[in-house]
Scaffold this active site. Structure first.
Site, short mmCIF file in Angstrom:
data_model
loop_
_atom_site.label_atom_id
_atom_site.label_comp_id
_atom_site.label_asym_id
_atom_site.label_seq_id
_atom_site.Cartn_x
_atom_site.Cartn_y
_atom_site.Cartn_z
N PRO A 2 0.66 -1.26 0.06
CA PRO A 2 -0.06 0.03 -0.02
C PRO A 2 0.75 1.25 -0.15
O PRO A 2 2.01 1.23 0.48
CB PRO A 2 -0.68 -0.12 1.38
CG PRO A 2 -0.02 -0.99 2.11
CD PRO A 2 1.10 -1.67 1.42
N GLU A 3 0.21 2.41 -0.61
CA GLU A 3 0.55 3.56 -0.53
C GLU A 3 -0.39 4.41 0.42
O GLU A 3 -1.39 3.69 0.93
CB GLU A 3 0.84 4.21 -1.82
CG GLU A 3 2.00 3.28 -2.67
CD GLU A 3 2.21 3.78 -4.08
OE1 GLU A 3 2.19 4.93 -4.35
OE2 GLU A 3 2.50 2.99 -5.01
N HIS A 93 0.36 -16.72 6.90
CA HIS A 93 1.48 -15.79 7.04
C HIS A 93 1.17 -14.93 8.30
O HIS A 93 1.34 -13.87 8.37
CB HIS A 93 1.79 -14.95 5.95
CG HIS A 93 2.25 -16.10 4.67
ND1 HIS A 93 3.34 -16.51 4.41
CD2 HIS A 93 1.63 -16.18 3.68
CE1 HIS A 93 3.47 -17.22 3.49
NE2 HIS A 93 2.53 -17.03 2.97
N ARG A 112 5.82 -11.26 2.85
CA ARG A 112 7.13 -11.19 2.57
C ARG A 112 7.89 -10.56 3.74
O ARG A 112 9.22 -10.30 3.64
CB ARG A 112 7.20 -10.11 1.32
CG ARG A 112 7.14 -10.65 0.07
CD ARG A 112 7.05 -9.54 -1.06
NE ARG A 112 8.27 -9.07 -1.39
CZ ARG A 112 8.49 -7.99 -2.16
NH1 ARG A 112 7.45 -7.43 -2.87
NH2 ARG A 112 9.85 -7.54 -2.15
#
Length: 275
Positions: A2-3, A93, A112
């Site tokens: 996200p930004e 995750h 990640r």
DNA sequence: ACTAAAGCCTGGCTGC
DNA sequence: TGCAGCCAGGCTTTAG
């Protein structure tokens, strides 16, 4: 992922879902998620706290708690929150879990492992390293044309790279930096200090426009998955150049070009953004 | 002081 | 199908 727009929407969702709720238990599963806190300290400093408010600062989410602490979250590339029934399985995750007094649990899932959390004293928030050097909020009065002009004037970096620097401008990432430059018809390789004042004014306007449009392009919270931002690809609706290499520019029809800056892709129109 | 490059992790896609 | 290589929307650390 996200930004700023995506973080804004996750923040809003969190606010709707957890403000007023109490964290009855917390678990840090992967210690690296919150390197400033030990798993024990993480759990102890959240347990029993009520969530007073959820706010955004740049790409960070700030959950203010009733015990004088604030939980700081950065989603980075793949971090996301998932709101599920207490009995539901964790996702593959899951790196942290907050159990709430409404019978639900809030998972932090991050494929990640780039995401970050930190529990800090609310009174000392300004000194937290993640927050202390951030530029003014784009939608605040401090992010004025004068601020942006003075900031860019002092940088010899290529403008695209300067826009990604969170100490100069917060909230833009690789997508919206390319989009703002395309809208303002500025070549991404132009040294920041060489932007004329009128072009800085236009750039600021287009930064606000593209962020605002992306935020407005909200969608429904998906109760099935519980994912607070299931809208991967929202930016598609506002992107005119990002991931459109070879496609015609929406303004002039010239093929969109992809170049590499700072080891990352930049997309731009070679005709509209000649200089 | 500034800027550029490498590094952190995993997984999906592409091309051979 | 298997596998190497590349790519990914962020940021920090190291090197120059």
């Amino acid at each position: 992922m996200p930004e700023l727009p995506e973080v804004e929407i996750v923040t809003k969702r969190l606010r709707e879902l957890i403000v007023g709720k109490t964290i009855i238990k917390a678990q840090l599963i992967r210690a690296g998620l919150s390197p400033e806190n030990s798993p024990r300290q993480f759990a102890a400093s959240l347990k029993g706290a009520r969530v007073e408010d959820v706010a955004r600062r740049g790409k960070h989410i700030l959950a203010r708690l009733s015990n004088g602490r604030t939980l700081i979250i950065h989603l980075r590339m793949t971090g996301r929150f998932i709101y599920l029934d207490r009995e539901a399985e964790n996702t593959p995750h899951t790196h942290a879990v907050l159990w709430l007094d409404d019978g639900k649990k809030l998972l932090f899932d991050d494929q990640r492992h780039f995401g970050l959390m930190m529990v800090a004293r609310t009174a000392e928030l300004d000194r937290v390293k993640y927050l202390s050097k951030l530029a003014p909020e784009p939608f605040s009065p401090e992010f004025s044309p004068e601020y942006l002009r003075d900031t860019l004037k002092r940088s010899s970096q290529q403008i695209k790279l300067a826009l990604l620097d969170q100490t100069k401008v917060v909230g833009l990432g690789n997508i919206y930096a390319s989009e703002a430059l395309h809208r303002a018809k500025i070549n991404p390789r132009l040294p920041a200090k060489r932007l004329s004042q009128p072009r800085v004014v236009l750039l600021r306007k287009e930064i606000l426009a593209v962020l605002g449009e992306a935020i407005a392009n909200d969608n429904q919270f998906d109760v099935e998955t519980g994912d607070l931002d299931s809208s991967y690809g929202r930016y598609d609706h506002v992107a005119r150049v990002y991931e459109r290499e070879g496609q015609p520019c929406s303004v002039c029809g010239a093929p969109i070009r992809r170049i590499t800056q700072g080891a990352r892709s930049t997309y731009y129109c070679p005709r509209c953004q000649r200089r």
